[in-house]
Design a protein around this motif. Structure first.
Motif, mmCIF file in Angstrom:
data_model
loop_
_atom_site.group_PDB
_atom_site.id
_atom_site.type_symbol
_atom_site.label_atom_id
_atom_site.label_comp_id
_atom_site.label_asym_id
_atom_site.label_seq_id
_atom_site.Cartn_x
_atom_site.Cartn_y
_atom_site.Cartn_z
ATOM 1 N N GLN A 166 0.861 -1.204 0.191
ATOM 2 C CA GLN A 166 -0.103 0.172 -0.151
ATOM 3 C C GLN A 166 1.144 1.174 -0.344
ATOM 4 O O GLN A 166 0.319 1.901 -0.305
ATOM 5 N N SER A 167 2.096 1.159 1.008
ATOM 6 C CA SER A 167 2.512 2.058 0.894
ATOM 7 C C SER A 167 2.943 3.011 -0.626
ATOM 8 O O SER A 167 3.763 3.648 -0.560
ATOM 9 N N LEU A 168 3.864 1.768 -1.566
ATOM 10 C CA LEU A 168 3.579 2.214 -2.987
ATOM 11 C C LEU A 168 2.879 2.861 -3.610
ATOM 12 O O LEU A 168 3.014 4.060 -5.371
ATOM 13 N N MET A 169 1.611 3.014 -3.262
ATOM 14 C CA MET A 169 0.337 3.718 -4.100
ATOM 15 C C MET A 169 0.234 5.276 -2.895
ATOM 16 O O MET A 169 -0.871 5.479 -2.934
ATOM 17 N N SER A 170 1.878 6.045 -3.503
ATOM 18 C CA SER A 170 1.428 7.250 -2.993
ATOM 19 C C SER A 170 0.711 8.304 -3.696
ATOM 20 O O SER A 170 0.539 8.351 -4.944
ATOM 21 N N SER A 171 0.946 9.697 -3.049
ATOM 22 C CA SER A 171 0.896 10.485 -3.694
ATOM 23 C C SER A 171 1.129 10.734 -4.839
ATOM 24 O O SER A 171 1.056 11.335 -6.028
ATOM 25 N N ASN A 172 2.847 10.282 -5.324
ATOM 26 C CA ASN A 172 3.938 10.914 -6.302
ATOM 27 C C ASN A 172 3.891 9.735 -6.555
ATOM 28 O O ASN A 172 5.373 9.292 -6.035
ATOM 29 N N PRO A 173 3.735 8.431 -7.099
ATOM 30 C CA PRO A 173 4.797 7.146 -7.115
ATOM 31 C C PRO A 173 5.311 7.029 -8.420
ATOM 32 O O PRO A 173 6.708 5.577 -8.662
ATOM 33 N N TYR A 174 5.591 8.167 -9.249
ATOM 34 C CA TYR A 174 6.824 8.498 -9.857
ATOM 35 C C TYR A 174 8.269 8.714 -9.253
ATOM 36 O O TYR A 174 9.350 7.721 -10.160
ATOM 37 N N GLU A 175 8.015 8.776 -8.302
ATOM 38 C CA GLU A 175 8.941 8.757 -7.057
ATOM 39 C C GLU A 175 9.844 7.371 -6.915
ATOM 40 O O GLU A 175 11.027 6.877 -6.205
ATOM 41 N N ASN A 176 8.298 6.425 -6.766
ATOM 42 C CA ASN A 176 8.889 4.857 -6.475
ATOM 43 C C ASN A 176 10.804 4.441 -7.587
ATOM 44 O O ASN A 176 10.810 3.243 -7.399
ATOM 45 N N GLU A 177 10.596 4.431 -8.588
ATOM 46 C CA GLU A 177 11.435 4.691 -9.748
ATOM 47 C C GLU A 177 12.793 4.439 -9.211
ATOM 48 O O GLU A 177 13.043 6.059 -8.945
ATOM 49 N N PRO A 178 13.666 3.563 -9.411
ATOM 50 C CA PRO A 178 14.922 3.718 -9.212
ATOM 51 C C PRO A 178 16.192 4.973 -9.896
ATOM 52 O O PRO A 178 15.854 4.666 -10.871
ATOM 53 N N GLY A 179 16.272 5.662 -9.101
ATOM 54 C CA GLY A 179 17.335 7.026 -10.173
ATOM 55 C C GLY A 179 16.744 7.743 -9.930
ATOM 56 O O GLY A 179 17.054 9.150 -10.567
ATOM 57 N N PHE A 180 15.349 8.142 -9.894
ATOM 58 C CA PHE A 180 14.714 9.288 -9.520
ATOM 59 C C PHE A 180 15.813 10.458 -9.064
ATOM 60 O O PHE A 180 15.062 11.763 -10.061
ATOM 61 N N GLU A 181 15.953 10.414 -8.082
ATOM 62 C CA GLU A 181 16.733 11.584 -7.423
ATOM 63 C C GLU A 181 17.726 11.811 -9.058
ATOM 64 O O GLU A 181 18.177 13.302 -8.692
ATOM 65 N N ASN A 182 18.083 11.466 -9.587
ATOM 66 C CA ASN A 182 19.272 11.506 -10.989
ATOM 67 C C ASN A 182 18.312 12.296 -11.616
ATOM 68 O O ASN A 182 19.327 12.611 -13.156
ATOM 69 N N ALA A 183 17.317 12.717 -12.181
ATOM 70 C CA ALA A 183 16.238 12.724 -12.873
ATOM 71 C C ALA A 183 16.291 14.214 -12.734
ATOM 72 O O ALA A 183 16.623 15.091 -12.085
ATOM 73 N N ALA A 190 15.036 17.985 -13.482
ATOM 74 C CA ALA A 190 13.767 17.803 -12.510
ATOM 75 C C ALA A 190 13.097 18.462 -13.460
ATOM 76 O O ALA A 190 11.674 18.617 -12.936
ATOM 77 N N GLU A 191 13.336 19.415 -13.887
ATOM 78 C CA GLU A 191 11.663 20.318 -14.895
ATOM 79 C C GLU A 191 11.070 18.639 -15.832
ATOM 80 O O GLU A 191 9.754 18.951 -15.621
ATOM 81 N N HIS A 192 11.811 18.122 -16.576
ATOM 82 C CA HIS A 192 11.557 16.983 -17.550
ATOM 83 C C HIS A 192 10.091 16.536 -16.401
ATOM 84 O O HIS A 192 9.618 15.783 -16.820
ATOM 85 N N ASP A 193 11.139 16.267 -15.200
ATOM 86 C CA ASP A 193 10.793 15.157 -14.265
ATOM 87 C C ASP A 193 8.997 15.507 -13.914
ATOM 88 O O ASP A 193 8.810 15.017 -13.458
ATOM 89 N N LYS A 194 9.381 16.782 -13.870
ATOM 90 C CA LYS A 194 7.685 17.544 -12.888
ATOM 91 C C LYS A 194 6.878 17.040 -14.174
ATOM 92 O O LYS A 194 5.606 17.205 -13.521
ATOM 93 N N GLU A 195 6.958 17.954 -15.145
ATOM 94 C CA GLU A 195 5.878 17.200 -16.035
ATOM 95 C C GLU A 195 5.283 15.508 -16.542
ATOM 96 O O GLU A 195 4.366 15.129 -16.356
ATOM 97 N N ASN A 196 6.825 14.958 -16.016
ATOM 98 C CA ASN A 196 6.356 13.863 -15.978
ATOM 99 C C ASN A 196 5.622 13.221 -14.783
ATOM 100 O O ASN A 196 4.582 11.894 -14.833
ATOM 101 N N MET A 197 5.630 13.942 -13.621
ATOM 102 C CA MET A 197 5.165 13.072 -12.216
ATOM 103 C C MET A 197 3.600 13.392 -12.833
ATOM 104 O O MET A 197 2.545 12.633 -12.072
ATOM 105 N N LYS A 198 3.179 14.828 -12.929
ATOM 106 C CA LYS A 198 1.869 14.766 -13.307
ATOM 107 C C LYS A 198 1.192 13.977 -14.320
ATOM 108 O O LYS A 198 0.142 13.436 -13.790
#
Length: 448
Positions: free
Chosen positions: A121-138, A140-148
């Motif tokens: 259930q914790s995987l089902m977060s308000s921003n599940p895009y962040e669950n992808e490994p390597g997200f922190e290195n993405a 920022a701007e392009h990633d923001k649109e992808n999250m949405k």
């Protein structure tokens, strides 16, 4: 008995007795090692109030070794609902050994069925895009649109696949709105009707232990689903294609397009069929009364015992009668207690029982409009009885809902959004809530 079975049986029992609405579990009596679970999508996430089903297979070495967990809500292997929940059913979690984790995150015998489901259930977060490994290195701007865009398509598919398609399947509805022939367990004349129905269901190839639960919850959250459709459709254009995420690839993605007009039509038809199903229960019940079936006799006996119980009760004043002398339809009249917000109120509530009771839970509805954060605008109360197989327990739970003071906040029970916003808002909003509640109490007398 194997120690793993003893441990697993205890965990299943604890979860089934729990009042937590987030997780439900079931298994065949003859196969306790194969567990099915439904995880309710958390509020305030794109998964909100979706029904996500999982299969958990426990080996003889449990709890020394983690079970094998498979997602069953995949749109027949075509939809990946999370970076860590694949279209093929794989669930990637360090505690399951299906994903590398930090030291201390691996499986241990201290963990169990509940901790696994909470982790999922914790995987089902308000921003599940962040669950992808390597997200922190993405980027920022392009990633923001992808999250949405990722959240937008997850919300659409949560409504389409986990809610609408699931209920259509249960009710024998094709996506185009046509009906298909479905076979439900037919009630017999034996006094053990319910037990026979359970055996039929458990012994069938298609074990569907959550059918009644999902129907019941759908009626709770129906207004929420419609509100979500209205809000989400303003964020996209009709027939707009989903955006593919960097971590998605052919065979393990979420492909499709936004069709909220069609979703609205389908979800409204599901609700119509559920109402029709309830009407059919009453008609079937009349036939079973004439046949003097076991279910009819059981409900008649429960009705008589319930009436006697409340006659002797000094704590609450209610009248109960059978509509058209049919034990499958009870009408409850509740009289508001003096010196409370319900003082002077007179509310009619109907309980419709299935011919397959208690395999199928009775459906309650307020015939008298009642303004309450746990009662939908159409009058469906959100409650959980202590004993699902006891008619009186359902009435007790509804009364408790009506009279409860200073309840703990639980977003899964807030089925009237307008009332909930006021009740849990500022002191002034809470006063507005109380005024609207009192108005519904005063108006209740005009309904008689």
């Amino acid at each position: 008995m194997n120690q793993s079975v003893i441990r697993l049986t205890r965990e299943l029992s604890e979860l089934q007795k729990s009042r937590d609405l987030s997780i439900s579990v079931a298994c065949r009596d003859i196969d306790v090692r194969n567990v099915r679970a439904v995880v309710l999508g958390p509020p305030d996430t794109p998964y909100e109030f979706g029904f996500f089903e999982f299969s958990l297979k426990f080996g003889r070495d449990y709890p020394g070794k983690a079970p094998t967990v498979t997602s069953l809500t995949t749109n027949s292997g075509r939809t990946r609902f999370n970076p860590n929940i694949y279209a093929g059913g794989k669930v990637c979690l360090s505690i399951l050994g299906t994903w590398r984790g930090e030291r201390g995150e691996e499986w241990s015998s201290a963990q169990g069925l509940e901790s696994i489901l909470i982790s999922i259930q914790s995987l089902m977060s308000s921003n599940p895009y962040e669950n992808e490994p390597g997200f922190e290195n993405a980027n920022a701007e392009h990633d923001k649109e992808n999250m949405k865009m990722y959240c937008l398509k997850i919300r659409h598919e949560t409504l389409r696949i986990t809610v609408i398609a699931r209920l259509e399947d249960y009710l024998g509805i094709n996506p185009d709105g046509s009906l298909v022939q479905i076979l439900s367990p037919a009630p017999s004349d034996d006094v053990n009707d319910a037990e026979h129905s359970v055996m039929e269901i458990e012994g069938s190839v298609t074990f569907e232990p959550f059918k009644d639960l999902c129907k019941r919850r759908f009626m709770w959250y129906y207004d929420s689903y419609l509100t979500s459709i209205a809000e989400e459709r303003t964020k996209v254009t009709e027939n707009q294609q989903f955006v593919r995420m960097p971590f998605e690839h052919s065979g393990n993605a979420m492909e499709g397009k936004f069709c909220y007009t069609e979703l609205e039509r389908r979800i409204k038809f599901v609700r119509e069929r559920l109402d029709k199903e309830t009407e059919n229960w009453i008609a079937e019940g009349k036939v079973l009364v004439q046949k003097e079936s076991g279910v009819a006799a059981n409900l008649q006996r429960q009705y008589e015992q319930t009436v006697e119980h409340y006659k002797k009760s000094d704590s609450v004043t209610i009248d109960i009668e059978l509509v058209d002398k049919n034990p499958f339809l009870w009408r409850v009249t509740y009289f508001g207690r003096p010196m409370t917000n319900l003082d002077g109120g007179l509310f009619n509530i109907e309980l419709a029982f299935s011919p397959r009771f208690p395999v199928e839970t009775p459906r309650a509805k307020f015939l008298t409009p009642f303004y309450h954060y746990r009662v939908t605008k159409e009058g469906i109360p959100c409650y959980t009885p202590v004993r699902a197989d006891d008619g009186r327990s359902h009435i007790d739970a509804i009364i408790q809902l009506m009279e409860e003071e200073n309840p703990p906040y639980d977003p899964r029970t807030q089925v009237n959004a307008d009332a909930s916003k006021l009740y849990w808002g500022t002191p002034e909003e809470k006063r507005q809530y109380n005024r609207k509640l009192r108005r519904s109490v005063q108006d209740s007398l005009e309904c008689f």
